[in-house]
Every structure is written in C-alpha cells, then in structure tokens.
Design an enzyme around this catalytic site. Structure first.
Site, PDB file in Angstrom:
ATOM      1  N   CYS A 233       0.875  -1.174   0.000  1.00 18.26           N
ATOM      2  CA  CYS A 233       0.000   0.000   0.000  1.00 18.26           C
ATOM      3  C   CYS A 233       0.908   1.218   0.000  1.00 18.26           C
ATOM      4  CB  CYS A 233      -0.972  -0.024   1.179  1.00 18.26           C
ATOM      5  SG  CYS A 233      -0.177  -0.029   2.799  1.00 18.26           S
ATOM      6  N   ASN A 234       0.592   2.244   0.773  1.00 16.67           N
ATOM      7  CA  ASN A 234       1.434   3.430   0.787  1.00 16.67           C
ATOM      8  C   ASN A 234       2.525   3.343   1.844  1.00 16.67           C
ATOM      9  OD1 ASN A 234       1.933   6.036  -0.421  1.00 16.67           O
ATOM     10  ND2 ASN A 234       1.437   6.883   1.572  1.00 16.67           N
TER      11      ASN A 234
END
Length: 137
Positions: A82-83
């Site tokens: 994800c981030n």
C-alpha cells in the site's frame, strides 16, 4: 475450522526482498486507492483498493476479496503493498483467512519503494514521486 490469522501471522519483507520476489514470478497487489495507484505504482501491479475514501472517511472495500478472487488464484505468490504498510498488512490477513496460500506484506509500502530508488517511473522526477507518494489526505 482453521484458526483465524492475525497481523503477526503475516510474513513481511523489506522493499529489496520484495523486488527480488517479484523478479522470480511473484505478483504485486497494490491495495491503495485508484487515485494513489494512478499517480505511480510498481510495474505490472494489480490494483484492488482495500479502502475507499468517502465523505465519512475511509471505509473498507466490501468487494475486496471478491474482486481479488476474480483476477488472482489462491495458489498465486503475492507481494501486497500500500502506501506505508498498514492497509497491506490488513489485506494480507484477509487474504490468508480467505485461503490464499502465499501472501507477503511489503514493509513500508510504496513510500519505501520510492525512497529506496526502486520506482521505475523514468518520466517523473523522483522528487515529484516522493511528494505524491507521501501525500496523506
């Protein structure tokens, strides 16, 4: 019935190990929002958002596992990112509990991937990538 998996049951690796896994045939599953993914992403990544931004805040994608099952097999070897590593860890737990057998979380997420100089977007200067990547709504 099998015991439910939790965060500590997930195998997590750093971005360099993740890149190595991808070079040996693992698939990359990006669970960021479509907006984040469209800004920049790991080459050949699949994008299925784990969360959606709504007016009420972030909500879990109710179709996450259904969508994943329509594009990936439970035997596929997956690196999930994800981030920054939070959503991907939760996504890994859900995937393991849904019967996916080979799921690895990428620690630090795409932010670490960019910070480590692994981003392949040659047309964007890495400074711009870092700004886009670090943006928190």
């Amino acid at each position: 019935m099998a015991e439910m998996k939790r965060g500590e049951d997930v195998t997590s690796v750093d971005v360099f190990t993740a890149k190595g896994l991808l070079s040996t045939g693992h698939l990359y599953l990006d669970v960021r929002t479509n907006e984040e993914f469209n800004t920049s992403h790991v080459e050949n990544a699949f994008n299925v958002p784990y969360m959606f931004k709504t007016q009420e805040g972030k909500v879990k994608n109710p179709e996450f596992l259904t969508h994943i099952s329509s594009i990936l097999k439970k035997q596929d070897h997956l690196v999930v990112g994800c981030n920054s590593g939070g959503r991907s860890l939760k996504a890994c737990v859900d995937l393991l509990n849904a019967g996916f057998e080979h799921v690895t979380n990428m620690e630090g997420g795409y932010s670490s991937w960019v910070d480590s100089g692994l981003a392949a977007d040659k047309d964007k200067r890495s400074g711009e990538l870092k700004v886009a990547c670090k943006f928190r709504p």
